[in-house]
Design a protein around this motif. Structure first.
Motif, PDB file in Angstrom:
ATOM      1  N   THR A   4      -0.687   6.685   2.306  1.00 27.62           N
ATOM      2  CA  THR A   4      -0.219   5.567   1.448  1.00 27.62           C
ATOM      3  C   THR A   4       0.907   4.850   1.930  1.00 27.62           C
ATOM      4  O   THR A   4       1.027   3.618   1.828  1.00 27.62           O
ATOM      5  CB  THR A   4       0.121   6.326   0.078  1.00 27.62           C
ATOM      6  OG1 THR A   4      -0.833   6.730  -0.454  1.00 27.62           O
ATOM      7  CG2 THR A   4       0.677   5.243  -0.862  1.00 27.62           C
ATOM      8  N   SER A   5       1.962   5.349   2.504  1.00 26.10           N
ATOM      9  CA  SER A   5       3.050   4.843   3.169  1.00 26.10           C
ATOM     10  C   SER A   5       2.787   3.760   4.329  1.00 26.10           C
ATOM     11  O   SER A   5       3.171   2.696   4.397  1.00 26.10           O
ATOM     12  CB  SER A   5       4.151   5.823   3.568  1.00 26.10           C
ATOM     13  OG  SER A   5       4.459   6.953   2.787  1.00 26.10           O
ATOM     14  N   ASN A   8       1.280   0.850   2.551  1.00 27.61           N
ATOM     15  CA  ASN A   8       2.265  -0.003   1.865  1.00 27.61           C
ATOM     16  C   ASN A   8       2.849  -0.881   3.077  1.00 27.61           C
ATOM     17  O   ASN A   8       3.093  -1.952   2.667  1.00 27.61           O
ATOM     18  CB  ASN A   8       3.185   0.842   1.216  1.00 27.61           C
ATOM     19  CG  ASN A   8       2.583   1.230  -0.141  1.00 27.61           C
ATOM     20  OD1 ASN A   8       1.475   1.062  -0.649  1.00 27.61           O
ATOM     21  ND2 ASN A   8       3.167   2.438  -0.648  1.00 27.61           N
ATOM     22  N   ALA A   9       3.097  -0.037   4.204  1.00 28.15           N
ATOM     23  CA  ALA A   9       3.905  -0.938   5.012  1.00 28.15           C
ATOM     24  C   ALA A   9       3.034  -1.888   5.870  1.00 28.15           C
ATOM     25  O   ALA A   9       3.488  -2.950   6.126  1.00 28.15           O
ATOM     26  CB  ALA A   9       4.397   0.180   6.345  1.00 28.15           C
ATOM     27  N   GLY A  10       1.682  -1.576   5.983  1.00 28.32           N
ATOM     28  CA  GLY A  10       0.650  -2.607   6.561  1.00 28.32           C
ATOM     29  C   GLY A  10       0.872  -3.824   5.571  1.00 28.32           C
ATOM     30  O   GLY A  10       0.603  -5.128   6.004  1.00 28.32           O
ATOM     31  N   ARG A  11       0.831  -3.542   4.243  1.00 30.80           N
ATOM     32  CA  ARG A  11       0.491  -4.901   3.211  1.00 30.80           C
ATOM     33  C   ARG A  11       1.853  -5.517   3.286  1.00 30.80           C
ATOM     34  O   ARG A  11       1.815  -6.796   3.208  1.00 30.80           O
ATOM     35  CB  ARG A  11       0.332  -4.158   1.945  1.00 30.80           C
ATOM     36  CG  ARG A  11      -1.169  -3.583   1.458  1.00 30.80           C
ATOM     37  CD  ARG A  11      -1.147  -3.636  -0.066  1.00 30.80           C
ATOM     38  NE  ARG A  11      -0.419  -2.407  -0.422  1.00 30.80           N
ATOM     39  CZ  ARG A  11      -0.894  -1.225  -0.477  1.00 30.80           C
ATOM     40  NH1 ARG A  11      -2.268  -0.729  -0.007  1.00 30.80           N
ATOM     41  NH2 ARG A  11      -0.077  -0.206  -0.863  1.00 30.80           N
TER      42      ARG A  11
END
Length: 226
Positions: A4-5, A8-11
């Motif tokens: 998930t982290s 989120n970082a990729g987005r």
């Protein structure tokens, strides 16, 4: 949790990259093109450097940048002597001459940044005033040191000022008339016709663009010879 982290970082990175690309296109491509287009339509002369052309349509300079009017440099001379058949501009000491910066070079420009009591500056002014008096005193007309205006003996803040004061132009009238075989009245009218007033009637001082004045002088000379 880790996936998930990372997601989120990729987005966030992708959102930042998209914003960078969009802003690059807007501010780096579209905005400059729009400003350039508007300038070309509304102010084509100013947008293209305020170029000055002569009677043949040849670009001979810009109304924003001063020029020197000198004789060819002779052997042994460090600086060329002024060609006194033309109106002369302000001194262009500015930063001084060196291997990078020469008089009216566009590479560097600037004032001397010397104080009013600096010995070098005082001597420059004295020498310049003596030269103005000598060069512009002709038969029947003598320039007094007290008649020499400040712009005749000091360079501008940029060292590239294309203008001189009407007072400095008038001091040169008798010399120009004598050197070019013209009447004083005709040259005096030439100066009057090329004297620009204050902007909006109250900003700045009256001024004369030296390049435009010399172009008019050359055309007057040619007209009399033809």
């Amino acid at each position: 949790m880790t996936n998930t982290s990372v997601g989120n970082a990729g987005r966030l990175l992708w959102a930042g990259l998209r914003a960078l690309l969009v802003l690059t296109v807007i501010t780096g491509v579209l905005y400059p093109l729009a400003v350039t287009g508007i300038a070309q339509l509304a102010f084509p002369g100013k947008a293209n450097g305020s170029e000055i052309t002569d009677a043949s349509g040849t670009v001979v300079g810009s109304e924003l940048i001063g020029q020197t009017y000198d004789l060819p440099l002779k052997d042994g001379e460090e600086t060329a002597a002024p060609d006194l058949k033309w109106f002369q501009p302000r001194p262009s000491n500015g930063l001084g001459t060196n291997t990078v910066n020469t008089q009216y070079s566009i590479i560097l420009s600037g004032a001397t940044n010397r104080s009013g009591d600096n010995e070098d500056l005082i001597q420059w002014v004295k020498d310049a005033k003596a030269a103005v008096v000598k060069d512009n005193s002709v038969n029947g007309y003598t320039v007094k040191p007290s008649d020499v205006p400040a712009d005749a003996v000091t360079s501008s803040g940029s060292g590239l000022d294309p203008h001189i004061s009407p007072a400095y132009a008038r001091i040169q009238v008798h010399r120009i008339a004598e050197r070019n075989g013209l009447t004083v009245a005709r040259v005096d009218k030439l100066v009057a016709d090329h004297t620009e007033g204050r902007i909006l009637g109250f900003i700045g001082e009256p001024r004369v663009n030296v390049l435009q004045l010399n172009i008019a002088l050359r055309e007057l000379e040619r007209g009399l010879k033809s």
